[in-house]
Design a protein around this motif. Sequence first.
Motif, PDB file in Angstrom:
ATOM      1  N   ARG A 131      -7.703  14.018  -1.366  1.00 16.62           N
ATOM      2  CA  ARG A 131      -7.251  12.861  -2.145  1.00 16.62           C
ATOM      3  C   ARG A 131      -7.118  13.248  -3.606  1.00 16.62           C
TER       4      ARG A 131
ATOM      5  N   SER B 293      -9.455  -1.105  -5.799  1.00 19.79           N
ATOM      6  CA  SER B 293      -8.604  -0.050  -5.248  1.00 19.79           C
ATOM      7  C   SER B 293      -8.765   0.125  -3.751  1.00 19.79           C
TER       8      SER B 293
ATOM      9  N   MET C 246      -1.736  -1.208  -9.446  1.00 25.35           N
ATOM     10  CA  MET C 246      -1.462  -0.952  -8.032  1.00 25.35           C
ATOM     11  C   MET C 246      -1.480  -2.249  -7.223  1.00 25.35           C
TER      12      MET C 246
ATOM     13  N   ALA D  39      -5.833   0.267  -1.132  1.00 28.25           N
ATOM     14  CA  ALA D  39      -5.668   1.377  -0.185  1.00 28.25           C
ATOM     15  C   ALA D  39      -5.429   0.856   1.226  1.00 28.25           C
TER      16      ALA D  39
ATOM     17  N   GLN E  78       1.236   6.627  -9.457  1.00 25.78           N
ATOM     18  CA  GLN E  78       0.865   5.279  -9.029  1.00 25.78           C
ATOM     19  C   GLN E  78      -0.450   5.228  -8.255  1.00 25.78           C
ATOM     20  N   SER E  79      -1.078   6.363  -8.010  1.00 28.44           N
ATOM     21  CA  SER E  79      -2.336   6.387  -7.268  1.00 28.44           C
ATOM     22  C   SER E  79      -3.519   6.273  -8.233  1.00 28.44           C
ATOM     23  N   ARG E  80      -4.753   6.391  -7.697  1.00 32.33           N
ATOM     24  CA  ARG E  80      -5.951   6.346  -8.525  1.00 32.33           C
ATOM     25  C   ARG E  80      -5.939   7.383  -9.643  1.00 32.33           C
TER      26      ARG E  80
ATOM     27  N   THR F  29      -1.898  -0.374   1.289  1.00 36.83           N
ATOM     28  CA  THR F  29      -0.975   0.762   1.260  1.00 36.83           C
ATOM     29  C   THR F  29      -0.857   1.381   2.649  1.00 36.83           C
TER      30      THR F  29
ATOM     31  N   MET G 102       4.134   6.635  -4.985  1.00 35.15           N
ATOM     32  CA  MET G 102       3.464   6.138  -3.793  1.00 35.15           C
ATOM     33  C   MET G 102       4.162   4.901  -3.246  1.00 35.15           C
TER      34      MET G 102
ATOM     35  N   PHE H  75       3.330  12.228  -2.424  1.00 35.02           N
ATOM     36  CA  PHE H  75       2.488  11.409  -1.545  1.00 35.02           C
ATOM     37  C   PHE H  75       2.836  11.767  -0.104  1.00 35.02           C
TER      38      PHE H  75
END
Length: 221
Positions: A50, A103, A172, A107, A9-11, A110, A210, A33
Motif C-alpha cells: 500500500r 479513510s 477522498m 477504502a 488521490q490515495s492516502r 473504493t 484512483m 493504482f
Amino acid sequence: MITLYHVPQSRSMRVLWLLNELEVEYRLVEMPFDGSLGTEEFLTRSPAGRVPALEIEGERMFESGAMVEYLCERFPERGIGRLPGAMDRMAWLVWVHFAETLSQHVAALTQQHIVLAPEDRSAAVMRIEVAHLHQCYAAIEARLSTPVENRDYLLTGGYSAADICVGQAVYMARHFAPLDDYPEATAWFERIAERQSYQDALPGDAANCMFAQPFYPAPGE
C-alpha cells in the motif's frame, strides 16, 4: 533525501500535502493504482503493498499516520505539528488519526465501486459505508461548531497537520458522500483547499488517479 511513493488521490496525498507545507526537498515516485503495488520490489518498501511508502536517509516507513508524526517532529519549525507538552497535543493526535477512521470507510467504498466487478458489489455495504461517512462529517461539523475563538481550523491553536490529514480524507470521501449538509465543515474544507500546498498535491495525470469520476452515487441515489 526524502522519497515518497505516491498514488494520486490515495492516502499518500496527505503526506505529499504535508511535505509541500513543510517546504522540504523531496523526490516523488508516482505509482499507478494497479498491481504494481504488489510486486516483490515494492513490498520491500511497504509490506502490505500500500501507499504511502517513505524513504528518508536510508530508513523506510509505511504508515501515513506515523509519517505525519515523524515529519512534524523532524521539521518543527513550520509549526504544524504539536509536540509533547503543547496545548493542542491531545487534540492534534486525535484528529491526525481520525483521518484513518474516515479513510477506512472510503477504502470500503473504493473497493465496492472501483475494484470489484459489478456482480460482486453490495448495495447494502455501499449504503452502510456512506452512512458512516456522514457520521464522520457530523463529528467534524461538531468540532468546527464549538463556540471558541479561532475555530477556523480543527485545533484552537490554528492550522496544523490535523487539518491536512482530515482534509485529505474528506477530499477522498467527497467522491462518495457530498459535504453540502455540513456548512462549517464545507467552509473549513474550502479554506484549507485554498492553500498552495494542497493545490500542489492534487493529481496531475488522470491516468494514474484512483478515481475515474468525481462522484460515485450509492444505489438508489
